[in-house]
Write a protein that holds these residues in place. Structure first.
Motif, PDB file in Angstrom:
ATOM      1  N   LEU A 174       0.825  -1.210   0.000  1.00  0.00           N
ATOM      2  CA  LEU A 174       0.000   0.000   0.000  1.00  0.00           C
ATOM      3  C   LEU A 174       0.860   1.261   0.000  1.00  0.00           C
ATOM      4  CD1 LEU A 174      -2.978  -0.778   2.385  1.00  0.00           C
ATOM      5  CD2 LEU A 174      -3.009  -0.548  -0.088  1.00  0.00           C
ATOM      6  N   GLU A 175       1.990   1.198   0.709  1.00  0.00           N
ATOM      7  CA  GLU A 175       2.915   2.336   0.689  1.00  0.00           C
ATOM      8  C   GLU A 175       3.330   2.623  -0.746  1.00  0.00           C
ATOM      9  OE1 GLU A 175       3.979   4.399   2.870  1.00  0.00           O
ATOM     10  OE2 GLU A 175       3.582   3.484   4.828  1.00  0.00           O
ATOM     11  N   GLN A 176       3.660   1.561  -1.460  1.00  0.00           N
ATOM     12  CA  GLN A 176       4.079   1.726  -2.851  1.00  0.00           C
ATOM     13  C   GLN A 176       2.915   2.226  -3.703  1.00  0.00           C
ATOM     14  OE1 GLN A 176       7.098   1.616  -3.828  1.00  0.00           O
ATOM     15  NE2 GLN A 176       6.909   1.634  -6.060  1.00  0.00           N
ATOM     16  N   LEU A 177       1.721   1.686  -3.461  1.00  0.00           N
ATOM     17  CA  LEU A 177       0.538   2.131  -4.208  1.00  0.00           C
ATOM     18  C   LEU A 177       0.317   3.625  -4.026  1.00  0.00           C
ATOM     19  CD1 LEU A 177      -2.021   1.374  -5.882  1.00  0.00           C
ATOM     20  CD2 LEU A 177      -3.205   1.083  -3.706  1.00  0.00           C
ATOM     21  N   SER A 178       0.601   4.116  -2.812  1.00  0.00           N
ATOM     22  CA  SER A 178       0.352   5.531  -2.540  1.00  0.00           C
ATOM     23  C   SER A 178       1.278   6.436  -3.343  1.00  0.00           C
ATOM     24  CB  SER A 178       0.481   5.821  -1.047  1.00  0.00           C
ATOM     25  OG  SER A 178       1.836   5.735  -0.672  1.00  0.00           O
ATOM     26  N   LEU A 179       2.363   5.852  -3.901  1.00  0.00           N
ATOM     27  CA  LEU A 179       3.287   6.665  -4.697  1.00  0.00           C
ATOM     28  C   LEU A 179       2.797   6.867  -6.129  1.00  0.00           C
ATOM     29  CD1 LEU A 179       6.734   5.215  -3.563  1.00  0.00           C
ATOM     30  CD2 LEU A 179       5.483   7.178  -2.680  1.00  0.00           C
ATOM     31  N   PHE A 180       1.775   6.115  -6.511  1.00  0.00           N
ATOM     32  CA  PHE A 180       1.241   6.297  -7.860  1.00  0.00           C
ATOM     33  C   PHE A 180       0.371   7.552  -7.837  1.00  0.00           C
ATOM     34  CE2 PHE A 180       2.794   2.130  -8.151  1.00  0.00           C
ATOM     35  CZ  PHE A 180       2.952   1.833  -9.485  1.00  0.00           C
ATOM     36  N   GLY A 181       0.902   8.632  -8.459  1.00  0.00           N
ATOM     37  CA  GLY A 181       0.225   9.910  -8.311  1.00  0.00           C
ATOM     38  C   GLY A 181      -0.923  10.135  -9.280  1.00  0.00           C
ATOM     39  N   GLU A 182      -1.246   9.150 -10.109  1.00  0.00           N
ATOM     40  CA  GLU A 182      -2.225   9.425 -11.157  1.00  0.00           C
ATOM     41  C   GLU A 182      -3.629   9.613 -10.611  1.00  0.00           C
ATOM     42  OE1 GLU A 182      -0.505   5.656 -12.169  1.00  0.00           O
ATOM     43  OE2 GLU A 182      -2.321   5.344 -13.376  1.00  0.00           O
ATOM     44  N   SER A 183      -4.367  10.505 -11.260  1.00  0.00           N
ATOM     45  CA  SER A 183      -5.723  10.693 -10.766  1.00  0.00           C
ATOM     46  C   SER A 183      -6.728   9.806 -11.497  1.00  0.00           C
ATOM     47  CB  SER A 183      -6.128  12.154 -10.823  1.00  0.00           C
ATOM     48  OG  SER A 183      -5.709  12.716 -12.016  1.00  0.00           O
ATOM     49  N   ASN A 184      -6.368   9.280 -12.665  1.00  0.00           N
ATOM     50  CA  ASN A 184      -7.244   8.300 -13.312  1.00  0.00           C
ATOM     51  C   ASN A 184      -6.970   6.941 -12.706  1.00  0.00           C
ATOM     52  OD1 ASN A 184      -9.073   8.957 -15.494  1.00  0.00           O
ATOM     53  ND2 ASN A 184      -7.289   9.986 -16.358  1.00  0.00           N
ATOM     54  N   LYS A 219     -21.541   2.633 -17.710  1.00  0.00           N
ATOM     55  CA  LYS A 219     -20.420   2.802 -16.783  1.00  0.00           C
ATOM     56  C   LYS A 219     -19.298   1.831 -17.106  1.00  0.00           C
ATOM     57  CE  LYS A 219     -21.667   4.797 -12.339  1.00  0.00           C
ATOM     58  NZ  LYS A 219     -21.800   4.526 -10.913  1.00  0.00           N
ATOM     59  N   MET A 220     -19.686   0.587 -17.500  1.00  0.00           N
ATOM     60  CA  MET A 220     -18.666  -0.401 -17.839  1.00  0.00           C
ATOM     61  C   MET A 220     -17.866   0.067 -19.040  1.00  0.00           C
ATOM     62  SD  MET A 220     -20.286  -4.139 -17.301  1.00  0.00           S
ATOM     63  CE  MET A 220     -19.485  -4.900 -18.649  1.00  0.00           C
ATOM     64  N   PHE A 221     -18.573   0.680 -19.992  1.00  0.00           N
ATOM     65  CA  PHE A 221     -17.913   1.144 -21.203  1.00  0.00           C
ATOM     66  C   PHE A 221     -16.907   2.249 -20.872  1.00  0.00           C
ATOM     67  CE2 PHE A 221     -17.663   3.760 -25.042  1.00  0.00           C
ATOM     68  CZ  PHE A 221     -17.263   2.785 -25.943  1.00  0.00           C
ATOM     69  N   SER A 222     -17.341   3.191 -20.025  1.00  0.00           N
ATOM     70  CA  SER A 222     -16.401   4.275 -19.723  1.00  0.00           C
ATOM     71  C   SER A 222     -15.267   3.758 -18.841  1.00  0.00           C
ATOM     72  CB  SER A 222     -17.112   5.481 -19.097  1.00  0.00           C
ATOM     73  OG  SER A 222     -17.602   5.145 -17.842  1.00  0.00           O
ATOM     74  N   PHE A 223     -15.543   2.738 -18.064  1.00  0.00           N
ATOM     75  CA  PHE A 223     -14.514   2.078 -17.260  1.00  0.00           C
ATOM     76  C   PHE A 223     -13.441   1.485 -18.186  1.00  0.00           C
ATOM     77  CE2 PHE A 223     -13.453  -1.472 -14.153  1.00  0.00           C
ATOM     78  CZ  PHE A 223     -12.967  -0.637 -13.178  1.00  0.00           C
ATOM     79  N   ALA A 224     -13.906   0.813 -19.240  1.00  0.00           N
ATOM     80  CA  ALA A 224     -12.984   0.192 -20.192  1.00  0.00           C
ATOM     81  C   ALA A 224     -12.158   1.254 -20.906  1.00  0.00           C
ATOM     82  CB  ALA A 224     -13.763  -0.643 -21.208  1.00  0.00           C
ATOM     83  N   LEU A 225     -12.816   2.316 -21.318  1.00  0.00           N
ATOM     84  CA  LEU A 225     -12.131   3.383 -22.034  1.00  0.00           C
ATOM     85  C   LEU A 225     -11.091   4.031 -21.131  1.00  0.00           C
ATOM     86  CD1 LEU A 225     -12.734   4.261 -24.899  1.00  0.00           C
ATOM     87  CD2 LEU A 225     -13.883   6.268 -23.970  1.00  0.00           C
ATOM     88  N   ASP A 226     -11.483   4.250 -19.892  1.00  0.00           N
ATOM     89  CA  ASP A 226     -10.578   4.793 -18.896  1.00  0.00           C
ATOM     90  C   ASP A 226      -9.364   3.898 -18.705  1.00  0.00           C
ATOM     91  OD1 ASP A 226     -11.593   7.096 -17.989  1.00  0.00           O
ATOM     92  OD2 ASP A 226     -11.894   6.411 -15.922  1.00  0.00           O
ATOM     93  N   GLY A 227      -9.634   2.611 -18.615  1.00  0.00           N
ATOM     94  CA  GLY A 227      -8.566   1.644 -18.386  1.00  0.00           C
ATOM     95  C   GLY A 227      -7.538   1.717 -19.495  1.00  0.00           C
ATOM     96  N   ILE A 228      -8.025   1.764 -20.729  1.00  0.00           N
ATOM     97  CA  ILE A 228      -7.091   1.767 -21.849  1.00  0.00           C
ATOM     98  C   ILE A 228      -6.361   3.091 -21.930  1.00  0.00           C
ATOM     99  CG2 ILE A 228      -6.925   1.730 -24.360  1.00  0.00           C
ATOM    100  CD1 ILE A 228      -9.317  -0.302 -24.175  1.00  0.00           C
ATOM    101  N   THR A 229      -7.108   4.189 -21.866  1.00  0.00           N
ATOM    102  CA  THR A 229      -6.436   5.475 -22.041  1.00  0.00           C
ATOM    103  C   THR A 229      -5.574   5.846 -20.843  1.00  0.00           C
ATOM    104  OG1 THR A 229      -8.434   6.584 -21.313  1.00  0.00           O
ATOM    105  CG2 THR A 229      -8.069   6.466 -23.676  1.00  0.00           C
ATOM    106  N   SER A 230      -5.776   5.205 -19.688  1.00  0.00           N
ATOM    107  CA  SER A 230      -4.860   5.570 -18.612  1.00  0.00           C
ATOM    108  C   SER A 230      -3.704   4.590 -18.479  1.00  0.00           C
ATOM    109  CB  SER A 230      -5.569   5.791 -17.269  1.00  0.00           C
ATOM    110  OG  SER A 230      -6.623   4.947 -17.097  1.00  0.00           O
ATOM    111  N   PHE A 231      -3.630   3.619 -19.353  1.00  0.00           N
ATOM    112  CA  PHE A 231      -2.505   2.692 -19.245  1.00  0.00           C
ATOM    113  C   PHE A 231      -1.703   2.499 -20.504  1.00  0.00           C
ATOM    114  CE2 PHE A 231      -4.178   1.750 -15.246  1.00  0.00           C
ATOM    115  CZ  PHE A 231      -3.075   1.330 -14.532  1.00  0.00           C
TER     116      PHE A 231
END
Ligand code: UDP
Ligand code: MG
Length: 318
Positions: A174-184, A219-231
Protein backbone atom coordinates in the motif's frame (compact mmCIF):
# COMPACT_ATOMS: atom_id res chain seq x y z
CA UNK A 1 5.56 -12.24 17.35
CA UNK A 2 2.80 -9.66 17.12
CA UNK A 3 -0.17 -10.77 15.12
CA UNK A 4 -0.86 -8.59 12.05
CA UNK A 5 -3.66 -6.05 12.25
CA UNK A 6 -6.15 -6.72 9.45
CA UNK A 7 -8.44 -4.11 7.89
CA UNK A 8 -11.24 -5.12 5.58
CA UNK A 9 -12.15 -2.17 3.35
CA UNK A 10 -15.68 -2.10 1.95
CA UNK A 11 -16.78 0.67 -0.44
CA UNK A 12 -20.54 1.23 -0.21
CA UNK A 13 -22.84 3.10 -2.51
CA UNK A 14 -26.55 2.79 -1.75
CA UNK A 15 -26.05 -0.55 -0.06
CA UNK A 16 -28.61 -0.28 2.77
CA UNK A 17 -30.14 -3.63 1.86
CA UNK A 18 -26.97 -5.64 2.24
CA UNK A 19 -24.86 -3.95 4.88
CA UNK A 20 -26.23 -5.72 7.95
CA UNK A 21 -25.72 -9.12 6.36
CA UNK A 22 -22.29 -8.14 5.03
CA UNK A 23 -21.26 -7.10 8.50
CA UNK A 24 -22.53 -10.34 10.04
CA UNK A 25 -20.50 -12.40 7.63
CA UNK A 26 -17.34 -10.38 7.95
CA UNK A 27 -17.62 -10.44 11.76
CA UNK A 28 -17.88 -14.23 11.71
CA UNK A 29 -14.75 -14.43 9.57
CA UNK A 30 -12.80 -12.10 11.85
CA UNK A 31 -13.92 -14.00 14.94
CA UNK A 32 -12.85 -17.22 13.31
CA UNK A 33 -9.40 -15.86 12.53
CA UNK A 34 -9.06 -14.43 16.03
CA UNK A 35 -9.90 -17.85 17.45
CA UNK A 36 -7.13 -19.33 15.29
CA UNK A 37 -4.80 -16.60 16.54
CA UNK A 38 -3.99 -15.47 13.01
CA UNK A 39 -4.69 -11.76 13.37
CA UNK A 40 -4.58 -9.03 15.98
CA UNK A 41 -7.70 -8.17 18.03
CA UNK A 42 -7.24 -4.61 16.75
CA UNK A 43 -8.42 -5.73 13.31
CA UNK A 44 -11.33 -3.84 11.82
CA UNK A 45 -13.89 -3.56 9.05
CA UNK A 46 -13.75 -0.14 7.38
CA UNK A 47 -16.88 0.90 5.50
CA UNK A 48 -16.43 3.74 3.04
CA UNK A 49 -19.69 5.46 2.28
CA UNK A 50 -19.38 6.84 -1.23
CA UNK A 51 -21.99 9.59 -1.07
CA UNK A 52 -24.95 7.20 -0.87
CA UNK A 53 -28.40 8.68 -1.23
CA UNK A 54 -30.09 6.08 0.96
CA UNK A 55 -29.54 5.29 4.64
CA UNK A 56 -26.18 3.57 4.13
CA UNK A 57 -24.27 6.02 6.33
CA UNK A 58 -26.81 5.82 9.19
CA UNK A 59 -26.43 2.05 9.07
CA UNK A 60 -22.64 2.38 9.23
CA UNK A 61 -22.97 4.71 12.22
CA UNK A 62 -25.20 2.17 13.95
CA UNK A 63 -22.79 -0.65 13.21
CA UNK A 64 -19.98 1.49 14.56
CA UNK A 65 -21.73 1.93 17.91
CA UNK A 66 -23.25 -1.52 18.25
CA UNK A 67 -20.76 -3.88 16.64
CA UNK A 68 -17.22 -4.75 17.61
CA UNK A 69 -14.94 -4.22 14.63
CA UNK A 70 -16.60 -1.47 12.65
CA UNK A 71 -15.17 1.86 11.61
CA UNK A 72 -16.48 4.12 8.88
CA UNK A 73 -15.43 6.81 6.45
CA UNK A 74 -18.02 9.12 4.98
CA UNK A 75 -17.03 10.72 1.68
CA UNK A 76 -18.44 14.18 1.07
CA UNK A 77 -19.91 13.16 -2.28
CA UNK A 78 -20.09 10.24 -4.67
CA UNK A 79 -16.70 9.75 -6.32
CA UNK A 80 -17.07 6.28 -7.80
CA UNK A 81 -15.94 2.84 -6.75
CA UNK A 82 -12.21 3.20 -7.49
CA UNK A 83 -11.75 6.46 -5.62
CA UNK A 84 -13.90 5.32 -2.72
CA UNK A 85 -11.79 2.19 -2.50
CA UNK A 86 -8.58 4.21 -2.67
CA UNK A 87 -9.81 6.47 0.15
CA UNK A 88 -10.41 3.38 2.28
CA UNK A 89 -7.09 1.78 1.37
CA UNK A 90 -5.08 4.90 2.15
CA UNK A 91 -6.82 5.23 5.49
CA UNK A 92 -6.26 1.55 6.22
CA UNK A 93 -2.59 1.80 5.27
CA UNK A 94 -1.85 3.81 8.39
CA UNK A 95 -3.76 1.64 10.82
CA UNK A 96 -3.03 -1.90 9.67
CA UNK A 97 -0.48 -4.44 8.50
CA UNK A 98 -2.74 -6.11 5.98
CA UNK A 99 -5.73 -4.79 4.07
CA UNK A 100 -8.36 -6.72 2.18
CA UNK A 101 -10.72 -4.90 -0.16
CA UNK A 102 -14.10 -6.42 -0.90
CA UNK A 103 -17.39 -5.20 -2.39
CA UNK A 104 -20.33 -4.66 -0.10
CA UNK A 105 -22.66 -6.87 -2.10
CA UNK A 106 -21.38 -10.28 -0.91
CA UNK A 107 -20.73 -11.47 -4.46
CA UNK A 108 -17.19 -12.35 -3.53
CA UNK A 109 -16.90 -15.32 -1.25
CA UNK A 110 -15.96 -14.08 2.22
CA UNK A 111 -14.77 -17.58 3.07
CA UNK A 112 -11.50 -17.08 1.18
CA UNK A 113 -10.48 -14.14 3.36
CA UNK A 114 -8.81 -16.60 5.69
CA UNK A 115 -7.01 -18.24 2.78
CA UNK A 116 -5.76 -14.80 1.73
CA UNK A 117 -4.40 -14.12 5.20
CA UNK A 118 -2.67 -17.50 5.19
CA UNK A 119 -1.06 -16.63 1.87
CA UNK A 120 0.14 -13.39 3.42
CA UNK A 121 1.63 -15.26 6.35
CA UNK A 122 3.45 -17.44 3.80
CA UNK A 123 5.24 -14.30 2.61
CA UNK A 124 3.04 -12.88 -0.15
CA UNK A 125 2.52 -9.13 -0.24
CA UNK A 126 -0.38 -9.17 -2.66
CA UNK A 127 -3.04 -11.89 -2.89
CA UNK A 128 -5.61 -11.73 -5.69
CA UNK A 129 -9.08 -13.11 -5.28
CA UNK A 130 -9.79 -14.78 -8.61
CA UNK A 131 -13.16 -16.08 -9.76
CA UNK A 132 -13.19 -19.70 -10.83
CA UNK A 133 -16.01 -19.10 -13.26
CA UNK A 134 -18.55 -16.53 -14.27
CA UNK A 135 -21.51 -18.87 -14.23
CA UNK A 136 -23.55 -16.48 -12.10
CA UNK A 137 -23.15 -13.61 -14.56
CA UNK A 138 -25.46 -12.92 -17.45
CA UNK A 139 -24.28 -14.02 -20.90
CA UNK A 140 -23.85 -10.35 -21.73
CA UNK A 141 -21.74 -9.42 -18.73
CA UNK A 142 -19.59 -12.53 -19.08
CA UNK A 143 -18.72 -11.80 -22.69
CA UNK A 144 -18.21 -8.08 -22.31
CA UNK A 145 -15.86 -8.84 -19.42
CA UNK A 146 -13.88 -11.31 -21.53
CA UNK A 147 -13.77 -8.88 -24.46
CA UNK A 148 -12.58 -6.15 -22.14
CA UNK A 149 -9.81 -8.29 -20.75
CA UNK A 150 -8.63 -9.30 -24.24
CA UNK A 151 -8.71 -5.72 -25.45
CA UNK A 152 -6.66 -4.58 -22.49
CA UNK A 153 -4.01 -7.23 -22.96
CA UNK A 154 -3.82 -6.47 -26.69
CA UNK A 155 -3.06 -2.89 -25.63
CA UNK A 156 -0.21 -4.17 -23.49
CA UNK A 157 -1.95 -3.58 -20.17
CA UNK A 158 -1.31 -6.20 -17.54
CA UNK A 159 -4.21 -7.36 -15.42
CA UNK A 160 -5.22 -10.56 -13.71
CA UNK A 161 -8.03 -12.32 -15.57
CA UNK A 162 -11.26 -12.72 -13.61
CA UNK A 163 -9.93 -10.67 -10.76
CA UNK A 164 -11.70 -7.47 -9.78
CA UNK A 165 -10.99 -5.54 -6.62
CA UNK A 166 -11.10 -8.36 -4.13
CA UNK A 167 -7.53 -8.57 -2.92
CA UNK A 168 -5.18 -8.51 -0.01
CA UNK A 169 -2.33 -6.02 0.16
CA UNK A 170 0.38 -5.72 2.76
CA UNK A 171 1.34 -2.46 4.40
CA UNK A 172 4.38 -2.00 2.20
CA UNK A 173 2.42 -2.78 -0.97
CA UNK A 174 0.00 0.00 0.00
CA UNK A 175 2.91 2.34 0.69
CA UNK A 176 4.08 1.73 -2.85
CA UNK A 177 0.54 2.13 -4.21
CA UNK A 178 0.35 5.53 -2.54
CA UNK A 179 3.29 6.66 -4.70
CA UNK A 180 1.24 6.30 -7.86
CA UNK A 181 0.22 9.91 -8.31
CA UNK A 182 -2.22 9.42 -11.16
CA UNK A 183 -5.72 10.69 -10.77
CA UNK A 184 -7.24 8.30 -13.31
CA UNK A 185 -7.36 5.40 -10.94
CA UNK A 186 -7.59 1.93 -12.30
CA UNK A 187 -6.51 -0.16 -9.38
CA UNK A 188 -6.65 -3.61 -10.89
CA UNK A 189 -4.05 -2.60 -13.47
CA UNK A 190 -1.89 -0.51 -11.13
CA UNK A 191 -1.51 -3.23 -8.50
CA UNK A 192 0.41 -5.62 -10.82
CA UNK A 193 2.91 -2.78 -11.41
CA UNK A 194 3.87 -2.80 -7.73
CA UNK A 195 5.79 -6.05 -7.92
CA UNK A 196 6.48 -8.11 -4.77
CA UNK A 197 5.61 -11.73 -4.28
CA UNK A 198 1.99 -12.32 -5.20
CA UNK A 199 -0.38 -15.23 -5.23
CA UNK A 200 -4.04 -15.94 -5.87
CA UNK A 201 -6.92 -17.65 -4.16
CA UNK A 202 -9.86 -18.99 -6.14
CA UNK A 203 -13.57 -18.78 -5.38
CA UNK A 204 -16.99 -18.99 -6.97
CA UNK A 205 -18.66 -15.66 -7.46
CA UNK A 206 -22.27 -15.52 -6.42
CA UNK A 207 -25.24 -13.43 -7.40
CA UNK A 208 -25.60 -10.10 -5.70
CA UNK A 209 -27.11 -10.73 -2.24
CA UNK A 210 -29.57 -7.84 -2.61
CA UNK A 211 -29.87 -4.51 -4.36
CA UNK A 212 -28.72 -4.01 -7.90
CA UNK A 213 -25.46 -3.60 -9.73
CA UNK A 214 -24.12 -0.06 -9.83
CA UNK A 215 -22.32 -0.85 -13.05
CA UNK A 216 -24.71 -0.52 -15.97
CA UNK A 217 -23.29 -0.94 -19.46
CA UNK A 218 -22.60 2.76 -19.91
CA UNK A 219 -20.42 2.80 -16.78
CA UNK A 220 -18.67 -0.40 -17.84
CA UNK A 221 -17.91 1.14 -21.20
CA UNK A 222 -16.40 4.27 -19.72
CA UNK A 223 -14.51 2.08 -17.26
CA UNK A 224 -12.98 0.19 -20.19
CA UNK A 225 -12.13 3.38 -22.03
CA UNK A 226 -10.58 4.79 -18.90
CA UNK A 227 -8.57 1.64 -18.39
CA UNK A 228 -7.09 1.77 -21.85
CA UNK A 229 -6.44 5.47 -22.04
CA UNK A 230 -4.86 5.57 -18.61
CA UNK A 231 -2.51 2.69 -19.25
CA UNK A 232 -1.61 2.49 -22.87
CA UNK A 233 -0.04 4.71 -25.49
CA UNK A 234 -0.74 2.12 -28.18
CA UNK A 235 -3.77 3.96 -29.62
CA UNK A 236 -1.41 6.88 -30.33
CA UNK A 237 1.12 4.61 -32.02
CA UNK A 238 -1.70 3.16 -34.05
CA UNK A 239 -2.15 6.52 -35.84
CA UNK A 240 1.43 6.38 -37.05
CA UNK A 241 0.97 2.82 -38.22
CA UNK A 242 -2.12 3.79 -40.24
CA UNK A 243 -0.09 6.63 -41.79
CA UNK A 244 2.62 4.23 -42.89
CA UNK A 245 0.02 1.86 -44.37
CA UNK A 246 -1.50 4.81 -46.23
CA UNK A 247 1.94 5.75 -47.56
CA UNK A 248 2.25 2.24 -48.93
CA UNK A 249 -1.10 2.66 -50.71
CA UNK A 250 0.15 6.00 -52.00
CA UNK A 251 2.95 4.20 -53.80
CA UNK A 252 0.46 1.80 -55.40
CA UNK A 253 -1.79 4.76 -56.31
CA UNK A 254 1.25 6.46 -57.82
CA UNK A 255 1.98 3.54 -60.11
CA UNK A 256 -1.69 3.13 -61.02
CA UNK A 257 -2.17 6.81 -61.90
CA UNK A 258 1.05 6.99 -63.89
CA UNK A 259 -0.03 3.98 -65.95
CA UNK A 260 -3.44 5.57 -66.53
CA UNK A 261 -1.72 8.81 -67.50
CA UNK A 262 0.63 7.13 -69.94
CA UNK A 263 -2.19 5.09 -71.48
CA UNK A 264 -4.05 8.35 -71.98
CA UNK A 265 -6.98 7.22 -69.78
CA UNK A 266 -6.59 10.12 -67.39
CA UNK A 267 -8.53 13.35 -67.61
CA UNK A 268 -6.06 16.30 -67.46
CA UNK A 269 -5.50 17.31 -63.84
CA UNK A 270 -6.71 14.01 -62.38
CA UNK A 271 -3.25 12.50 -61.81
CA UNK A 272 -1.90 15.41 -59.79
CA UNK A 273 -5.08 15.75 -57.72
CA UNK A 274 -5.36 12.03 -57.07
CA UNK A 275 -1.73 11.68 -56.03
CA UNK A 276 -1.59 14.74 -53.80
CA UNK A 277 -4.72 13.56 -52.00
CA UNK A 278 -3.05 10.30 -50.98
CA UNK A 279 0.30 11.81 -50.26
CA UNK A 280 -1.01 14.61 -48.05
CA UNK A 281 -3.34 12.18 -46.26
CA UNK A 282 -0.57 9.80 -45.35
CA UNK A 283 1.87 12.56 -44.41
CA UNK A 284 -0.73 14.10 -42.11
CA UNK A 285 -1.34 10.78 -40.39
CA UNK A 286 2.36 10.18 -39.92
CA UNK A 287 2.82 13.71 -38.53
CA UNK A 288 -0.06 13.16 -36.12
CA UNK A 289 1.55 9.88 -35.12
CA UNK A 290 4.85 11.64 -34.40
CA UNK A 291 3.07 14.25 -32.29
CA UNK A 292 1.31 11.35 -30.63
CA UNK A 293 4.64 9.81 -29.68
CA UNK A 294 5.57 12.99 -27.85
CA UNK A 295 2.18 13.27 -26.22
CA UNK A 296 2.62 9.67 -25.13
CA UNK A 297 5.90 10.61 -23.49
CA UNK A 298 4.31 13.58 -21.73
CA UNK A 299 1.50 11.34 -20.58
CA UNK A 300 3.94 8.93 -18.99
CA UNK A 301 5.92 11.79 -17.42
CA UNK A 302 2.93 13.52 -15.86
CA UNK A 303 1.76 10.32 -14.24
CA UNK A 304 4.87 10.59 -12.08
CA UNK A 305 4.75 6.89 -11.31
CA UNK A 306 7.43 5.47 -9.04
CA UNK A 307 10.35 4.27 -11.14
CA UNK A 308 11.22 1.28 -9.04
CA UNK A 309 10.26 -0.51 -5.89
CA UNK A 310 12.95 -1.93 -3.63
CA UNK A 311 11.95 -5.26 -2.18
CA UNK A 312 14.86 -5.70 0.22
CA UNK A 313 18.28 -4.25 0.95
CA UNK A 314 21.07 -6.34 2.39
CA UNK A 315 23.33 -4.07 4.35
CA UNK A 316 26.99 -4.80 4.88
CA UNK A 317 27.52 -6.68 8.08
CA UNK A 318 29.96 -4.86 10.33
N1 UDP B 1 -19.63 1.43 -5.41
C1 UDP B 1 -19.14 2.64 -4.89
N2 UDP B 1 -19.37 3.79 -5.60
C2 UDP B 1 -20.03 3.82 -6.81
C3 UDP B 1 -20.49 2.57 -7.33
C4 UDP B 1 -20.26 1.40 -6.61
O1 UDP B 1 -18.53 2.66 -3.83
O2 UDP B 1 -20.22 4.89 -7.38
C5 UDP B 1 -19.39 0.19 -4.64
C6 UDP B 1 -20.62 -0.67 -4.42
O3 UDP B 1 -21.30 -0.30 -3.26
C7 UDP B 1 -20.02 -2.06 -4.29
C8 UDP B 1 -18.81 -2.01 -5.22
O4 UDP B 1 -18.53 -0.62 -5.41
O5 UDP B 1 -19.55 -2.33 -2.99
C9 UDP B 1 -19.06 -2.69 -6.55
O6 UDP B 1 -20.25 -2.22 -7.15
P1 UDP B 1 -21.32 -3.22 -7.81
O7 UDP B 1 -21.49 -4.43 -6.97
O8 UDP B 1 -22.54 -2.42 -8.09
O9 UDP B 1 -20.60 -3.59 -9.17
P2 UDP B 1 -20.60 -5.03 -9.93
O10 UDP B 1 -20.28 -6.06 -8.90
O11 UDP B 1 -21.94 -5.19 -10.51
O12 UDP B 1 -19.51 -4.88 -10.95
MG1 MG C 1 -21.13 -6.44 -7.30
Amino acid sequence: MNKPVLSIVVPCYNEEEVLAETNNRLTIIIDDMLADDLISPKSSIIYVNDGSRDSTWQIIENLNTNERFVSGINLAKNVGHQYALMAGLMYAKDVSDITISIDADLQDDTQVIKAMVLEYLEGNDIVYGVRKSRKSDTFFKRNTALGFYKLMSSMGVNSVYNHADYRLMSHRALEQLSLFGESNLFLRCIVPLIGYKTSSVYYDRKERFAGESKYPFSKMFSFALDGITSFSVRPLRFICLVGVIFLFFTIIACIYSLISYLKGNAVPGWTSLFLSLWLIGSLMLISLGIIGEYIGKIYIEVKGRPRYNIERVLERES
